[in-house]
Design an enzyme around this catalytic site. Structure first.
Site, PDB file in Angstrom:
ATOM      1  CB  SER A  14      -0.970  -0.050   1.189  1.00 47.77           C
ATOM      2  OG  SER A  14      -0.268  -0.207   2.409  1.00 47.77           O
ATOM      3  CG  ASP A 200       0.520  11.020   7.374  1.00 51.10           C
ATOM      4  OD1 ASP A 200       1.646  10.848   7.864  1.00 51.10           O
ATOM      5  OD2 ASP A 200       0.099  10.387   6.390  1.00 51.10           O
ATOM      6  CG  HIS A 203       2.265   7.948   4.655  1.00 53.49           C
ATOM      7  ND1 HIS A 203       1.109   8.673   4.852  1.00 53.49           N
ATOM      8  CD2 HIS A 203       1.920   6.851   3.926  1.00 53.49           C
ATOM      9  CE1 HIS A 203       0.103   8.048   4.259  1.00 53.49           C
ATOM     10  NE2 HIS A 203       0.562   6.943   3.692  1.00 53.49           N
TER      11      HIS A 203
END
Length: 239
Positions: A14, A200, A203
């Protein structure tokens, strides 16, 4: 195809995979180490879970391909571990289904070739405070560190059962005392093309990626695979 044909290392997963060439990411680190030795092929899809991966497994890794990868590094779990959405349309995949999906992925990859090697990356930790500060505008945050831990441990247990190499990203990142501050980068929601980045808490920063790359290279160095896939043991092209 451009020649000569080199060993192929495929990164499949992903957003942790899709963005692994950004911000001095771990994919870029591997590409640098394996220049003139192997081709690092990116197959990363932001927002995907293990259920999505199964739907395209035969397309990305066809069993009848003339050349099969020498190594596949697989990462799914972060999106699977998000809490269920009331609409049932979220990213969540129940734990037992996640385990079976990853088992099917491993089984398929092992069937490609006797020379195809596999490494699974487990779900990394997250910075919940940072995530809530930057992503709350998207609605209720449905990912927690505890759910990441549970899915990480399930992946490790499956890998032990199937004799698949695994990297415990959950533990590896947290070995740094300052991991909450340094291991996460600006979000992949933006790009250099006029879109604002946010931190965030999910990541990986360059520091986080260095840890992942180090763990991958350690596995490749210590594995008793023949031939060795560690960069220092592989010949240079046109030496």
């Amino acid at each position: 195809m451009v020649g000569p044909v080199r060993p192929q290392f495929v990164l499949f997963g992903s957003s942790i995979v899709e963005f692994s060439y950004s911000n001095e990411g771990w994919g870029a680190i591997l590409a640098n180490f394996y220049a003139r030795k192997a081709d690092i092929i990116l197959r990363g899809y932001a927002g995907w879970n293990s259920r999505c991966a199964l739907q395209v497994l035969d397309i990305i890794f066809p069993k009848d391909a003339t050349i099969q990868p020498s190594l596949v590094i697989v990462y799914f779990g972060g999106n699977d571990s998000t809490h269920p959405h009331p609409s049932s349309h979220g990213l969540h995949v129940p734990l037992q289904e996640y385990i079976e999906n990853m088992r099917k992925i491993a089984t398929h990859l092992m069937s490609l070739s006797k020379k195809t090697r596999i490494i699974f990356l487990t779900c990394p930790p997250i910075n919940e405070t940072q995530m809530h500060e930057t992503l709350s505008h998207l609605g209720q945050i449905r990912r927690t560190n505890e759910s990441c831990r549970v899915y990480s441990e399930a992946c490790l247990e499956l890998c032990r059962e199937m004799n698949v190499k695994a990297i415990d990203m959950w533990s590896a990142l947290q070995q740094r005392h300052d991991w909450l501050d340094v291991c996460f980068t600006k979000s992949a929601f933006g790009s250099f093309d006029g879109v604002v980045f946010d931190r965030d808490g999910i990541h990986l920063s360059s520091e986080g990626s260095k840890i992942v790359a180090k763990e991958i290279l350690k596995v490749l160095r210590e594995a008793d695979w023949e031939p060795s896939l560690h960069w220092n043991s592989m010949p240079n092209e046109f030496a």
